[in-house]
Structures are given as C-alpha cells and as structure tokens.
Design a protein around this motif. Sequence first.
Motif, PDB file in Angstrom:
ATOM      1  N   GLY A 117      -4.575 -18.639  -0.731  1.00  0.00           N
ATOM      2  CA  GLY A 117      -5.865 -19.289  -0.461  1.00  0.00           C
ATOM      3  C   GLY A 117      -6.715 -19.377  -1.714  1.00  0.00           C
ATOM      4  O   GLY A 117      -7.301 -20.421  -2.018  1.00  0.00           O
ATOM      5  N   LEU A 118      -6.763 -18.291  -2.463  1.00  0.00           N
ATOM      6  CA  LEU A 118      -7.575 -18.278  -3.689  1.00  0.00           C
ATOM      7  C   LEU A 118      -6.986 -19.225  -4.733  1.00  0.00           C
ATOM      8  O   LEU A 118      -7.713 -19.917  -5.451  1.00  0.00           O
ATOM      9  CB  LEU A 118      -7.651 -16.853  -4.257  1.00  0.00           C
ATOM     10  N   TYR A 119      -5.661 -19.247  -4.793  1.00  0.00           N
ATOM     11  CA  TYR A 119      -4.997 -20.133  -5.746  1.00  0.00           C
ATOM     12  C   TYR A 119      -5.285 -21.600  -5.410  1.00  0.00           C
ATOM     13  O   TYR A 119      -5.632 -22.403  -6.293  1.00  0.00           O
ATOM     14  CB  TYR A 119      -3.492 -19.848  -5.740  1.00  0.00           C
ATOM     15  N   LEU A 120      -5.189 -21.940  -4.138  1.00  0.00           N
ATOM     16  CA  LEU A 120      -5.502 -23.316  -3.721  1.00  0.00           C
ATOM     17  C   LEU A 120      -6.956 -23.650  -4.044  1.00  0.00           C
ATOM     18  O   LEU A 120      -7.267 -24.757  -4.491  1.00  0.00           O
ATOM     19  CB  LEU A 120      -5.260 -23.484  -2.221  1.00  0.00           C
ATOM     20  N   ALA A 121      -7.838 -22.680  -3.832  1.00  0.00           N
ATOM     21  CA  ALA A 121      -9.265 -22.900  -4.118  1.00  0.00           C
ATOM     22  C   ALA A 121      -9.473 -23.129  -5.612  1.00  0.00           C
ATOM     23  O   ALA A 121     -10.263 -23.978  -6.031  1.00  0.00           O
ATOM     24  CB  ALA A 121     -10.083 -21.708  -3.635  1.00  0.00           C
ATOM     25  N   GLN A 122      -8.731 -22.395  -6.424  1.00  0.00           N
ATOM     26  CA  GLN A 122      -8.827 -22.546  -7.881  1.00  0.00           C
ATOM     27  C   GLN A 122      -8.337 -23.934  -8.299  1.00  0.00           C
ATOM     28  O   GLN A 122      -8.995 -24.641  -9.059  1.00  0.00           O
ATOM     29  CB  GLN A 122      -8.004 -21.448  -8.542  1.00  0.00           C
ATOM     30  N   VAL A 123      -7.177 -24.318  -7.776  1.00  0.00           N
ATOM     31  CA  VAL A 123      -6.576 -25.603  -8.135  1.00  0.00           C
ATOM     32  C   VAL A 123      -7.471 -26.757  -7.691  1.00  0.00           C
ATOM     33  O   VAL A 123      -7.612 -27.759  -8.378  1.00  0.00           O
ATOM     34  CB  VAL A 123      -5.172 -25.723  -7.478  1.00  0.00           C
ATOM     35  N   ARG A 124      -8.072 -26.626  -6.543  1.00  0.00           N
ATOM     36  CA  ARG A 124      -8.857 -27.720  -5.971  1.00  0.00           C
ATOM     37  C   ARG A 124     -10.336 -27.638  -6.319  1.00  0.00           C
ATOM     38  O   ARG A 124     -11.115 -28.522  -5.963  1.00  0.00           O
ATOM     39  CB  ARG A 124      -8.673 -27.746  -4.460  1.00  0.00           C
ATOM     40  N   GLY A 125     -10.733 -26.552  -6.982  1.00  0.00           N
ATOM     41  CA  GLY A 125     -12.113 -26.434  -7.430  1.00  0.00           C
ATOM     42  C   GLY A 125     -13.115 -26.149  -6.321  1.00  0.00           C
ATOM     43  O   GLY A 125     -14.312 -26.388  -6.470  1.00  0.00           O
ATOM     44  N   THR A 126     -12.650 -25.617  -5.179  1.00  0.00           N
ATOM     45  CA  THR A 126     -13.596 -25.313  -4.100  1.00  0.00           C
ATOM     46  C   THR A 126     -14.222 -23.933  -4.263  1.00  0.00           C
ATOM     47  O   THR A 126     -15.188 -23.590  -3.600  1.00  0.00           O
ATOM     48  CB  THR A 126     -12.916 -25.377  -2.715  1.00  0.00           C
ATOM     49  N   LYS A 127     -13.623 -23.136  -5.146  1.00  0.00           N
ATOM     50  CA  LYS A 127     -14.180 -21.810  -5.404  1.00  0.00           C
ATOM     51  C   LYS A 127     -13.935 -21.599  -6.891  1.00  0.00           C
ATOM     52  O   LYS A 127     -12.886 -21.964  -7.393  1.00  0.00           O
ATOM     53  CB  LYS A 127     -13.415 -20.768  -4.564  1.00  0.00           C
ATOM     54  N   PHE A 128     -14.902 -21.029  -7.594  1.00  0.00           N
ATOM     55  CA  PHE A 128     -14.799 -21.062  -9.045  1.00  0.00           C
ATOM     56  C   PHE A 128     -14.482 -19.694  -9.624  1.00  0.00           C
ATOM     57  O   PHE A 128     -14.526 -18.685  -8.911  1.00  0.00           O
ATOM     58  CB  PHE A 128     -16.047 -21.704  -9.622  1.00  0.00           C
ATOM     59  N   GLY A 129     -14.188 -19.722 -10.931  1.00  0.00           N
ATOM     60  CA  GLY A 129     -13.668 -18.562 -11.638  1.00  0.00           C
ATOM     61  C   GLY A 129     -14.249 -17.229 -11.245  1.00  0.00           C
ATOM     62  O   GLY A 129     -13.521 -16.333 -10.817  1.00  0.00           O
ATOM     63  N   ASP A 130     -15.582 -17.093 -11.344  1.00  0.00           N
ATOM     64  CA  ASP A 130     -16.128 -15.753 -11.105  1.00  0.00           C
ATOM     65  C   ASP A 130     -16.055 -15.353  -9.640  1.00  0.00           C
ATOM     66  O   ASP A 130     -15.881 -14.191  -9.315  1.00  0.00           O
ATOM     67  CB  ASP A 130     -17.552 -15.616 -11.650  1.00  0.00           C
ATOM     68  N   GLU A 131     -16.154 -16.360  -8.743  1.00  0.00           N
ATOM     69  CA  GLU A 131     -16.020 -16.020  -7.314  1.00  0.00           C
ATOM     70  C   GLU A 131     -14.603 -15.538  -7.018  1.00  0.00           C
ATOM     71  O   GLU A 131     -14.401 -14.609  -6.246  1.00  0.00           O
ATOM     72  CB  GLU A 131     -16.259 -17.250  -6.450  1.00  0.00           C
ATOM     73  N   ILE A 132     -13.629 -16.210  -7.641  1.00  0.00           N
ATOM     74  CA  ILE A 132     -12.244 -15.803  -7.423  1.00  0.00           C
ATOM     75  C   ILE A 132     -12.047 -14.412  -8.022  1.00  0.00           C
ATOM     76  O   ILE A 132     -11.455 -13.527  -7.400  1.00  0.00           O
ATOM     77  CB  ILE A 132     -11.271 -16.844  -8.031  1.00  0.00           C
ATOM     78  N   ALA A 133     -12.613 -14.206  -9.206  1.00  0.00           N
ATOM     79  CA  ALA A 133     -12.469 -12.890  -9.848  1.00  0.00           C
ATOM     80  C   ALA A 133     -13.100 -11.798  -8.996  1.00  0.00           C
ATOM     81  O   ALA A 133     -12.546 -10.695  -8.873  1.00  0.00           O
ATOM     82  CB  ALA A 133     -13.103 -12.917 -11.239  1.00  0.00           C
ATOM     83  N   SER A 134     -14.233 -12.096  -8.365  1.00  0.00           N
ATOM     84  CA  SER A 134     -14.872 -11.026  -7.589  1.00  0.00           C
ATOM     85  C   SER A 134     -14.056 -10.720  -6.326  1.00  0.00           C
ATOM     86  O   SER A 134     -13.943  -9.561  -5.925  1.00  0.00           O
ATOM     87  CB  SER A 134     -16.331 -11.351  -7.267  1.00  0.00           C
ATOM     88  N   THR A 135     -13.457 -11.737  -5.725  1.00  0.00           N
ATOM     89  CA  THR A 135     -12.602 -11.474  -4.560  1.00  0.00           C
ATOM     90  C   THR A 135     -11.347 -10.710  -4.981  1.00  0.00           C
ATOM     91  O   THR A 135     -10.896  -9.796  -4.283  1.00  0.00           O
ATOM     92  CB  THR A 135     -12.214 -12.789  -3.859  1.00  0.00           C
ATOM     93  N   MET A 136     -10.806 -11.083  -6.141  1.00  0.00           N
ATOM     94  CA  MET A 136      -9.625 -10.354  -6.647  1.00  0.00           C
ATOM     95  C   MET A 136      -9.977  -8.893  -6.915  1.00  0.00           C
ATOM     96  O   MET A 136      -9.168  -7.995  -6.672  1.00  0.00           O
ATOM     97  CB  MET A 136      -9.083 -11.012  -7.928  1.00  0.00           C
ATOM     98  N   ALA A 137     -11.194  -8.653  -7.398  1.00  0.00           N
ATOM     99  CA  ALA A 137     -11.601  -7.268  -7.661  1.00  0.00           C
ATOM    100  C   ALA A 137     -11.705  -6.493  -6.347  1.00  0.00           C
ATOM    101  O   ALA A 137     -11.297  -5.330  -6.259  1.00  0.00           O
ATOM    102  CB  ALA A 137     -12.935  -7.246  -8.407  1.00  0.00           C
TER     103      ALA A 137
END
Length: 368
Positions: A172-192
């Motif tokens: 889900g996060l990868y798709l969001a990254q590829v499609r630009g629906t969720k951005f770098g720091d948001e993805i990083a915070s969820t990964m954390a």
Amino acid sequence: EKGGFDWFMRKEIYEQPKAVADTLLGRHDENGRLTLDEVRISEEELRRIDKIIIIACGTASYAGLVAKYAIEHWTRIPCEVELASEFRYRDPIVGPTTLVVAISQSGETADTLMAIRHAREQRARVLAVCNTNGATIPRESDAVIYTHAGPEISVASTKGFLTQIVACYLLGLYLAQVRGTKFGDEIASTMAELAAMPDAIASVLEDMDPVLKLAADFAEERVVLFLGRHVGYPVALEGALKLKELAYIHAEGFAAGELKHGPIALIEDGLPVFVVIPPRGRDMLHDKVLSNLQEVRARGARTVVLAEADDDEVLPYADVLVPLPKVSTLLQPLLATVPLQMFACELATLKGHDVDQPRNLAKSVTVE
Ligand code: F6R
C-alpha cells in the motif's frame, strides 16, 4: 525442534516479533525511498491500476480485510476483498488495469491458485503475498512480496497472518509512493511506526498470564463472541476462527456496529464476549465501540476487553482487561490478534486437543 514449547503454534506465536522484523527488512534504498524489488510490475503500469481485488482464504482473507482499510486510505484506489473460493464463480469484473493481490502463506492453496489463473485469463496483473519461496502461486503470478515469517508448521496460521498484514501495508505504501498519493515523510513516518511493531508485539507477549488464566476460566464455554470495528473487525473474525479450529468452540466475530441489527439478541447472562477497542484518536471509532461494549455488558455478557493500557473509560465495563501498547488504529491488529491466538492455543491445550493438527484440517488445502 519446538524450542522447548509444547506446540509449534505456541512457538510460532512467540516468533512474531522476529517474523515482522524480518518482513520489514531491506525495504529502503539509500535515499530512504521504499523499494520492493520483487514487485516486477513497472511503475508506469502501477499508475494505471484503477482497482485492487485481494483474494485469499481463511486467515489470509482476514489479513486482506485489514489491508483493505490501509490500502484504500493510502492509495485512494478502490480495493475489494474476496474469498478465493467465490471469486471465479461470480464472473468478476477484472481487466488489465486491475491488480489482483493473492495472499497465501503456503502458496499452494487450490482455491487461491484457481482464482489467480482466472484473473490472469482476464489479463489482470497478479501479485502474490506469500511465505513460501518458489511455491505455485508466486510462480504463476506477475510479482510477489515474500513474507519472511520462516516456516509455519502449526496448521493454524499465526505469524503468517501478522506478516501478511505487514507485506500488504508495504504494498500500500509503495503504491502510494509511486502514485504520489502519500509523500516521502508521511511514508517514512508510517515505516517508522511499523519498525516499532516488533518491540510492541514482544511487550504484548510478555504479559500473557491474564490470557492463560482466562482460557482456564472459559474451558467449559460452548459459545464465544468477538466484536470489533474497522480493522478490529477482521481481528474479531480471526479470534473466532482460531477458537473454532483449535478449541472446537462455536465462535463468531461481528462488526460491532452490526450488533443492533441482529446479533445482540444472542447476548445473555454470562456469555463471553471479546471486544477489541480502537485506540483513542480523532475519529469517533473508540467511543462507538465503547458504547457497543456497554450494550453487551448491560445485557449480562462477560466481557474481555482489548484496549490501550491507559484507556480508563473501558474499565467499568471490562470483566477482564487485556492491555495493549499505544499505536495508531491501522497498526492495532498486529497487537490485538496476539492475545486471541494465545487464548485459542491455551484453551485447546486445556481441552486436550492436538493444537498443531486440529481435527479435519490440513496445513495446505490443495483441493478446491
Ligand atoms: C487458519 C488457517 C487457514 C489458512 C487458509 C489459507 O488458521 O491457517 O484459514 O489461512 O487455509 O491458507 P494459505 O494462506 O496457505 O493460502
């Protein structure tokens, strides 16, 4: 080989912090971007996906139900979850812009395999979430995300389930990254947040005494109900399935909001009801489930409440409280499921059942 445990299942329950950590390993490039090398579908193609259908059976389908909430929230792509055994018999609407995600621990489940064959005939792209290297389902898929749970021997899935949720979240996060629906720091915070889960799961495992005691108290019960809402709903379904397959007890999971539409009629004096309370947050979820808890308690249910450790509001309505560490709503299933697994394992042990090989069941179901 059971590492001092009585059952593989119990051993595998305790392996969950490591299984989750291993599934998260190596998912970044040097710039902190999420990378899923095994997803061999081009970014171009992933941007064209307009529908996701998750297909799976049993516990894996509940991982899919959890994932749906996260995937839709992060990607804004409509995502359905369907039982593999139903999928190809309903003439599903699938095409080249559909991503079919097949979740299977074994990678050999016949229902799931037949469903992905059907999906590929309709030219859908198929991605497998699988725990078994080189199994048939990943071999017949366009792409795969492996869960790194290690071999799961017990028939009942435990670490398989938690790692399936994690792998789907990565997707889900990868798709969001590829499609630009969720951005770098948001993805990083969820990964954390995800990276903190192994420790959180370990802390749940440290305090299993109340659950073990509960199993002794409930050993004679014939019916147990589970309630949850949002991602807590599939947790309730999973808690009930574990109890059915291991303890041979009639157990049902309900969406807490559905109670008033029928199931509340089942509540009578002394009926055991597990309730998964969402973390307190900005939405109304917590309060809604709290009021469902009050409703069943008022009708005599004996309540086992899984809630944040400092959630005082639930205390007056909890016969037993199973405290959980604080996490965001989407991650709570990774914690709330664990005591339910242990409860079923312990209850089945007390009843003298073969926990690793429940009656009538096989580890991989290779017939339709
Ligand atoms: C329940 C359980 C089963 C499996 C289901 C799918 O504890 O283990 O419900 O989840 O048979 O199996 P896989 O994931 O191997 O396709």
